[in-house]
Design an enzyme around this catalytic site. Structure first.
Site, PDB file in Angstrom:
ATOM      1  N   SER A   1      -0.937  -0.542   6.100  1.00  0.00           N
ATOM      2  CA  SER A   1       0.431  -0.491   5.597  1.00  0.00           C
ATOM      3  C   SER A   1       1.005   0.874   5.934  1.00  0.00           C
ATOM      4  O   SER A   1       0.255   1.812   6.260  1.00  0.00           O
ATOM      5  CB  SER A   1       0.424  -0.701   4.071  1.00  0.00           C
ATOM      6  OG  SER A   1       1.659  -0.358   3.479  1.00  0.00           O
TER       7      SER A   1
ATOM      8  N   TYR B   1      -2.886   0.838  -4.463  1.00  0.00           N
ATOM      9  CA  TYR B   1      -2.556   0.282  -3.155  1.00  0.00           C
ATOM     10  C   TYR B   1      -2.567   1.370  -2.087  1.00  0.00           C
ATOM     11  O   TYR B   1      -3.152   1.204  -1.012  1.00  0.00           O
ATOM     12  CB  TYR B   1      -1.190  -0.393  -3.232  1.00  0.00           C
ATOM     13  CG  TYR B   1      -0.784  -1.142  -1.986  1.00  0.00           C
ATOM     14  CD1 TYR B   1      -1.308  -2.393  -1.704  1.00  0.00           C
ATOM     15  CD2 TYR B   1       0.154  -0.596  -1.105  1.00  0.00           C
ATOM     16  CE1 TYR B   1      -0.924  -3.094  -0.563  1.00  0.00           C
ATOM     17  CE2 TYR B   1       0.552  -1.291   0.028  1.00  0.00           C
ATOM     18  CZ  TYR B   1       0.006  -2.535   0.295  1.00  0.00           C
ATOM     19  OH  TYR B   1       0.395  -3.221   1.420  1.00  0.00           O
TER      20      TYR B   1
END
Length: 264
Positions: free
Chosen positions: A139, A152
């Protein structure tokens, strides 16, 4: 098509979103693809739509036994393993102070330990088949920090580092390992996000799963001299804010302070 017609691929989290788009691209490239996910209904429907070139198999990426079953079934159904796409992931919301220890560990388990298990168990099969490609879906949160999603961010930075370590270890076996870093993409995970957050990107919009999948397919089928590298699909989000710094007031040496305004 013929180059990969006798090779198999596994896409974790392949039932919807980016994973489903990757599955479709790899089927087009000639792979037989196993959709490995916990979403039985979505995964089964996708497999049926792509039959006989894809099938669904349930997988909890944190379960070593289930990984073994998926790998066995993949090679039995479609031939020697040629590609693994570690796409399964979950997103948490919580600061370092508010996120619970259990949730933090769970996010790390799914987003980092799961791919590590997949690489560990897939590597011998890729080596036996003469090489292959592993693509880890990280990401932009693996390239920069974001407040409010600490677990995350930690997991995606970890996955980026794991990619580099695995690339160094497996390169001599002709196994390439790369990471892909999507920015804001239209998926179920981002459904609740305000799309105005993309307004100051160079490309001021959310991306589509197919745009990420195209990068993954390139890395597997054509990017044969790339390993250990990051490939960013983010509309330029990590480049900086798109806008022109304009001055209001007189410029020059008159001692006045110039105020800067950003025009989108």
């Amino acid at each position: 098509m013929t180059e990969f017609a006798n090779r198999s691929a596994i896409v974790t989290g392949g039932a919807r979103g980016i994973g489903a788009a990757v599955v479709k691209e790899l089927v087009k490239a000639g792979f037989g693809v196993v959709i490995a996910d916990l979403l039985v209904d979505d995964g089964t429907r996708l497999a049926e739509s792509l039959a006989p070139h894809a099938r669904f198999q349930i997988l909890d990426v944190t379960d070593e036994r289930e990984w073994g079953l998926v790998l066995d079934e993949t090679e039995r159904e479609f031939g020697p393993l040629g590609a693994l796409v570690n796409n399964a992931g979950i997103l948490d919301f919580g600061t370092v102070e508010t996120e619970t220890p259990d949730l933090f560990r769970h996010v790390l388990d799914v987003n980092l330990y799961g791919p590590w298990l997949g690489i560990r168990l897939a590597a011998p099969r890729l080596r036996a088949a003469g090489g292959g490609t592993i693509v880890n879906i990280s990401s932009t949160a693996g390239l920069m920090g974001y407040a409010g999603i600490s677990g995350y961010v930690a997991s995606k930075w970890g996955l980026r580092g794991l990619t580099k370590a695995a690339a160094l270890e497996l390169g001599s076996s002709d196994i390439r390992v790369c990471s892909v870093h999507p920015g804001p993409i239209h998926t179920a995970m981002t459904a609740g996000l305000d799309e105005s957050m993309a307004a100051t990107q160079p490309l001021p919009r959310f991306g589509e799963p197919e745009e990420v999948a195209a990068m993954v397919r390139f890395l597997i089928t054509e990017g044969t001299f790339s390993t250990g590298s990051e490939f960013v699909v983010d509309g330029g989000a990590t480049t900086g804010q798109a806008g022109v710094l304009e001055t209001s007031g007189a410029a020059g040496g008159n001692g006045d302070r110039n105020e800067l305004e950003v025009s989108p």
